[in-house]
Design an enzyme around this catalytic site. Structure first.
Site, PDB file in Angstrom:
ATOM      1  N   CYS A 176     -19.228  -1.620   0.268  1.00 35.76           N
ATOM      2  CA  CYS A 176     -18.402  -0.506   0.704  1.00 35.76           C
ATOM      3  C   CYS A 176     -19.131   0.192   1.844  1.00 35.76           C
ATOM      4  CB  CYS A 176     -18.170   0.470  -0.453  1.00 35.76           C
ATOM      5  SG  CYS A 176     -17.156   1.900  -0.045  1.00 35.76           S
ATOM      6  N   TYR A 221     -13.827  10.554  -1.997  1.00 33.70           N
ATOM      7  CA  TYR A 221     -12.894  10.125  -3.035  1.00 33.70           C
ATOM      8  C   TYR A 221     -12.927  11.047  -4.249  1.00 33.70           C
ATOM      9  CZ  TYR A 221     -12.017   5.765  -0.557  1.00 33.70           C
ATOM     10  OH  TYR A 221     -11.632   4.838   0.379  1.00 33.70           O
ATOM     11  N   ASN A 256     -10.783  -4.015  -1.752  1.00 31.72           N
ATOM     12  CA  ASN A 256     -10.629  -2.970  -2.766  1.00 31.72           C
ATOM     13  C   ASN A 256      -9.647  -3.402  -3.858  1.00 31.72           C
ATOM     14  OD1 ASN A 256     -12.303  -0.818  -1.854  1.00 31.72           O
ATOM     15  ND2 ASN A 256     -10.892  -0.493  -0.156  1.00 31.72           N
ATOM     16  N   HIS A 268     -16.337   4.235  -4.928  1.00 31.34           N
ATOM     17  CA  HIS A 268     -15.391   5.324  -4.696  1.00 31.34           C
ATOM     18  C   HIS A 268     -15.496   6.417  -5.757  1.00 31.34           C
ATOM     19  CE1 HIS A 268     -12.612   2.788  -1.881  1.00 31.34           C
ATOM     20  NE2 HIS A 268     -13.858   2.900  -1.448  1.00 31.34           N
ATOM     21  N   ARG A 325       0.832  -1.198   0.000  1.00 35.21           N
ATOM     22  CA  ARG A 325       0.000   0.000   0.000  1.00 35.21           C
ATOM     23  C   ARG A 325       0.870   1.254   0.000  1.00 35.21           C
ATOM     24  NH1 ARG A 325      -4.885   1.525   4.233  1.00 35.21           N
ATOM     25  NH2 ARG A 325      -5.195   3.663   3.529  1.00 35.21           N
TER      26      ARG A 325
END
Length: 431
Positions: free
Chosen positions: A164, A241, A144, A194, A90
């Site tokens: 989500c 987002y 995700n 998102h 990440r």
């Protein structure tokens, strides 16, 4: 009822366990199986889960295992919540794009593509195991990028729904501002995972969003992480987002000087795992709020309960009206947005039934939103192609299609860098 969680060693898991304990009437789980190859995480998370259920007087048995086949065998439902490469991968997702002036984020843009490349093949292998050992189980994907992963599962013929927590989080926040029960707020939530906008917030048939924009603008700025002037101009409440699109350059500058979110989360996770390992702890830690995923437990329990045929049967926390039959989920488009292919995956309110989710009609998206949705949906299709079939050229094509990249020189450089940084998780790249 047997519920299996793949990625059960996640620090999120006690959040889910908390929901199972509080909303036991909605989802009468008798066996909770946590599957994870990382014993250093699975052991303390499993122990914490047992203590939490025991404290609540919940009768479910908690089983921990690294064996996916044994863990899913006979399950009624399987939740998939995993992170290939952990927080280290990440961190790369969040920092690699910054060198090219692109936003660094784990599910949006370049980082989201990297995560899809690592994740889709693994999830599909897991889904094949589920289909073999629990053919009637529903798969709820919380991994995700949810839209791309859910599309992969559906295209492969699996019984899957994407989940989500953004919609339920917004619903709860707006309900608090309006001083009504959450179930009284009907969100006009539409878009892609998102990439959504709340265009209405109806309470007993009356749209309260205009009043919220007039009277509670600072709170809506906090929810969306966007400036009030933009919210007034749009007349909607975008997902936070959308900031990566509407304020891309400002966010890139902030990311270049700030601490990557991956490092912040890794620190929180270390603290949480220490808490989980303490045999005196048996309640949901406050630090879970710093981990993210607010109201994930309620969203997961409600979705599972409806898929398993129990809508409207349970009383949960004070003020809860039971399991809602209509919930926001990631589902096939099937004509909901006429400008997208039916096979696309969108995020909209859907009627959740034991046969699957049925997306409800959505008012036509305004051109400002429809254009971006079409653009990102096209990228997602190309991203899935790259994840399924590999190849630097496919990665480059997907980046060319993304509105946050687009330029060919950027796409070429980023494709090479992204593949090189993720080579350990991409079997085709090692050949």
């Amino acid at each position: 009822m047997k519920l299996t969680v793949i990625g059960g060693g996640s620090t999120y898991t006690p959040e889910l366990v908390d929901g199972l304990a509080r909303l036991r009437g909605a989802l009468p789980v008798t066996e909770l199986v946590l599957v994870d190859p990382d014993g250093d995480r699975l052991v303390p998370v499993g122990a914490m889960s047992r203590r939490m259920l025991a404290r609540a007087g919940h009768p479910a048995r908690v089983v921990t295992t690294a064996d996916t086949a044994a863990g899913v065998a006979g399950a009624d439902a399987v939740v998939v919540q995993l992170r290939i490469g952990g927080q280290a991968a990440r961190r790369v997702d969040e920092t690699l794009p910054l060198a090219c002036g692109c936003v660094g984020q784990e599910t949006t843009g370049v980082g989201g593509l990297a995560k899809a490349l690592r994740t889709v093949p693994v999830v599909l292998d897991l889904a094949d195991t589920i289909a073999k050992h629990a053919p009637d189980a529903w798969i709820v994907d919380f991994t995700n990028p949810v839209g791309i992963v859910t599309r992969a599962l559906l295209d492969a013929g699996h019984r899957a729904v994407g989940l989500c927590n953004v919609a339920i989080h917004v619903q709860r926040r707006l309900a608090a501002l309006l001083d009504v029960r959450p179930d009284e707020v009907d969100l006009g939530h539409a878009g892609l995972n998102h990439l959504t906008w709340v265009r209405s917030a109806r309470v007993r048939g009356v749209d309260r969003l205009p009043g919220l924009l007039a009277d509670h603008l600072p709170a809506l700025e906090e929810i969306s992480n966007l400036p009030g002037g933009l919210l007034r101009h749009l007349g909607t409440l975008p997902s936070y987002y959308l900031g990566y699109y509407y304020e891309h350059d400002r966010i890139v500058e902030r990311q270049r000087t700030g601490t990557p979110r991956a490092e912040q989360v890794a620190a929180v996770e270390r603290e949480l795992l220490d808490l989980y390992a303490d045999p005196a702890n048996d309640t949901r830690p406050a630090q879970l709020s710093e981990r993210g995923g607010a109201f994930y437990s309620e969203a997961a329990v409600y979705l599972l309960a409806a898929l398993l045929g129990r809508p409207g049967t349970a009383q949960g926390d004070a003020g809860d009206a039971g399991v809602p039959a209509v919930q926001v989920a990631n589902v096939r488009n099937n004509g909901t947005f006429p400008f997208l292919p039916d096979r696309s995956v969108i995020e909209v309110p859907a009627r959740i039934t034991s046969k699957g989710p049925l997306p409800l009609p959505v008012p036509p998206l305004e051109p400002l939103y429809a254009g971006l949705v079409a653009h990102v949906s096209a990228y997602e299709e190309l991203a899935l192609d790259a994840a399924l079939h590999g190849g630097v050229d496919r990665v480059r094509t997907a980046l060319l299609a993304h509105p946050l990249v687009g330029q060919h020189a950027l796409a070429e450089r980023l494709a090479d860098d992204l593949v090189a940084a993720n080579r350990d998780h991409l079997p085709w790249a090692a050949r």
